[in-house]
Motif scaffolding. Structure first.
Motif, PDB file in Angstrom:
ATOM      1  N   ASP A   1       0.851  -1.191   0.000  1.00  0.00           N
ATOM      2  CA  ASP A   1       0.000   0.000   0.000  1.00  0.00           C
ATOM      3  C   ASP A   1       0.892   1.249   0.000  1.00  0.00           C
ATOM      4  OD1 ASP A   1      -1.689   2.177   0.737  1.00  0.00           O
ATOM      5  OD2 ASP A   1      -3.069   0.791   1.704  1.00  0.00           O
ATOM      6  N   PRO A   2       0.740   2.140  -0.987  1.00  0.00           N
ATOM      7  CA  PRO A   2       1.583   3.327  -1.042  1.00  0.00           C
ATOM      8  C   PRO A   2       1.213   4.391  -0.003  1.00  0.00           C
ATOM      9  CG  PRO A   2      -0.012   3.396  -2.808  1.00  0.00           C
ATOM     10  CD  PRO A   2      -0.192   2.071  -2.121  1.00  0.00           C
ATOM     11  N   VAL A   3       0.060   4.244   0.628  1.00  0.00           N
ATOM     12  CA  VAL A   3      -0.402   5.258   1.584  1.00  0.00           C
ATOM     13  C   VAL A   3      -0.229   4.798   3.035  1.00  0.00           C
ATOM     14  CG1 VAL A   3      -2.391   6.623   2.330  1.00  0.00           C
ATOM     15  CG2 VAL A   3      -2.039   6.165  -0.100  1.00  0.00           C
ATOM     16  N   VAL A   4      -0.652   3.577   3.326  1.00  0.00           N
ATOM     17  CA  VAL A   4      -0.635   3.088   4.700  1.00  0.00           C
ATOM     18  C   VAL A   4       0.660   2.338   4.975  1.00  0.00           C
ATOM     19  CG1 VAL A   4      -1.779   1.572   6.369  1.00  0.00           C
ATOM     20  CG2 VAL A   4      -3.131   2.961   4.804  1.00  0.00           C
ATOM     21  N   ASN A   5       1.284   2.666   6.068  1.00  0.00           N
ATOM     22  CA  ASN A   5       2.551   2.074   6.456  1.00  0.00           C
ATOM     23  C   ASN A   5       2.317   0.712   7.114  1.00  0.00           C
ATOM     24  OD1 ASN A   5       5.084   1.486   7.381  1.00  0.00           O
ATOM     25  ND2 ASN A   5       5.293   3.314   8.657  1.00  0.00           N
ATOM     26  N   TYR A   6       2.517  -0.358   6.356  1.00  0.00           N
ATOM     27  CA  TYR A   6       2.335  -1.728   6.868  1.00  0.00           C
ATOM     28  C   TYR A   6       3.207  -1.970   8.101  1.00  0.00           C
ATOM     29  CZ  TYR A   6       2.185  -6.845   6.847  1.00  0.00           C
ATOM     30  OH  TYR A   6       2.010  -8.155   7.178  1.00  0.00           O
ATOM     31  N   GLU A   7       4.401  -1.432   8.099  1.00  0.00           N
ATOM     32  CA  GLU A   7       5.320  -1.634   9.229  1.00  0.00           C
ATOM     33  C   GLU A   7       4.795  -1.016  10.517  1.00  0.00           C
ATOM     34  OE1 GLU A   7       7.855  -3.713   9.175  1.00  0.00           O
ATOM     35  OE2 GLU A   7       7.295  -4.112   7.105  1.00  0.00           O
ATOM     36  N   SER A   8       3.933  -0.019  10.411  1.00  0.00           N
ATOM     37  CA  SER A   8       3.387   0.589  11.634  1.00  0.00           C
ATOM     38  C   SER A   8       2.503  -0.395  12.385  1.00  0.00           C
ATOM     39  CB  SER A   8       2.595   1.864  11.308  1.00  0.00           C
ATOM     40  OG  SER A   8       1.350   1.540  10.709  1.00  0.00           O
ATOM     41  N   ILE A   9       2.000  -1.402  11.686  1.00  0.00           N
ATOM     42  CA  ILE A   9       1.158  -2.421  12.315  1.00  0.00           C
ATOM     43  C   ILE A   9       1.970  -3.652  12.662  1.00  0.00           C
ATOM     44  CG2 ILE A   9      -0.895  -3.868  11.985  1.00  0.00           C
ATOM     45  CD1 ILE A   9      -1.428  -0.825  12.080  1.00  0.00           C
ATOM     46  N   HIS A  10       2.838  -4.077  11.755  1.00  0.00           N
ATOM     47  CA  HIS A  10       3.550  -5.346  11.925  1.00  0.00           C
ATOM     48  C   HIS A  10       5.046  -5.184  12.113  1.00  0.00           C
ATOM     49  CE1 HIS A  10      -0.040  -7.610  11.023  1.00  0.00           C
ATOM     50  NE2 HIS A  10      -0.293  -6.735  10.080  1.00  0.00           N
TER      51      HIS A  10
END
Length: 181
Positions: free
Chosen positions: A171-180
């Motif tokens: 996802d170019p908008v949501v930071n996946y790393e912020s969750i996982h």
């Protein structure tokens, strides 16, 4: 009498919301820390001609696929320059209609709204499910999430029996790393 009619309508409303399955889908949007930042973004944003044409949207499509369910698709205030407090007021006008089987779905900014709101304001009766799709948690460099920044979600289980989080790694908008991360 008028009083009996009111009591009957309240009773019927309660019966209806207890029996009917409901899904509330809260859309995404944009939020900015200042009005000037919003105007700056509006001026610099390029338009895509194809996106100006009518398109099939996923939320109405979901509603069509669930004819036995009341799918609620409210338009929250000022989606292009959303303010958390305005969305909170609107959500609190909708929540009295929730039945026992309500399922809450938030997409993007809608997911952030539900996470922030429900963390701070648990529902009096738990929703059957809470589904959060592509909502940003925390911030990253150059993010401007306005008043929707989610910094804590520990209390979500007070508002829903089951919680699902959906994210994409690309996802170019949501930071996946912020969750996982």
């Amino acid at each position: 009498s008028f009083e009996c009619t009111i009591w009957y309508l309240l009773y019927m409303h309660r019966c209806y919301t207890e029996i009917m399955k409901q899904v509330l889908i809260i859309h995404g949007g944009e939020s900015f820390s200042t009005y000037e930042r919003y105007i700056e973004t509006l001026k610099s944003q390029e338009l895509n001609y194809e996106r100006l044409k009518p398109q099939k949207k996923w939320k109405p499509w979901i509603a069509e696929q669930l004819p036995e369910v009341d799918v609620l698709l409210p338009t929250f205030p000022n989606g292009n320059n959303a303010v958390f407090e305005e969305w909170k007021i609107y959500f609190e006008k909708i929540s009295p209609f929730f039945g026992d089987e309500v399922q809450l779905v938030g997409h993007s900014l809608g997911a952030m709204f539900l996470a922030k709101y429900l963390n701070d304001n648990p529902l009096p009766q738990k929703a059957k499910q809470l589904i959060l799709i592509a909502g940003q948690y925390g911030t990253r460099e150059n993010d401007d999430l306005g008043s929707f920044i989610v910094t804590d979600a520990k209390n979500l289980s007070k508002s829903a029996n089951v919680i699902h989080l959906f994210y994409s790694k690309d996802d170019p908008v949501v930071n996946y790393e912020s969750i996982h991360g």
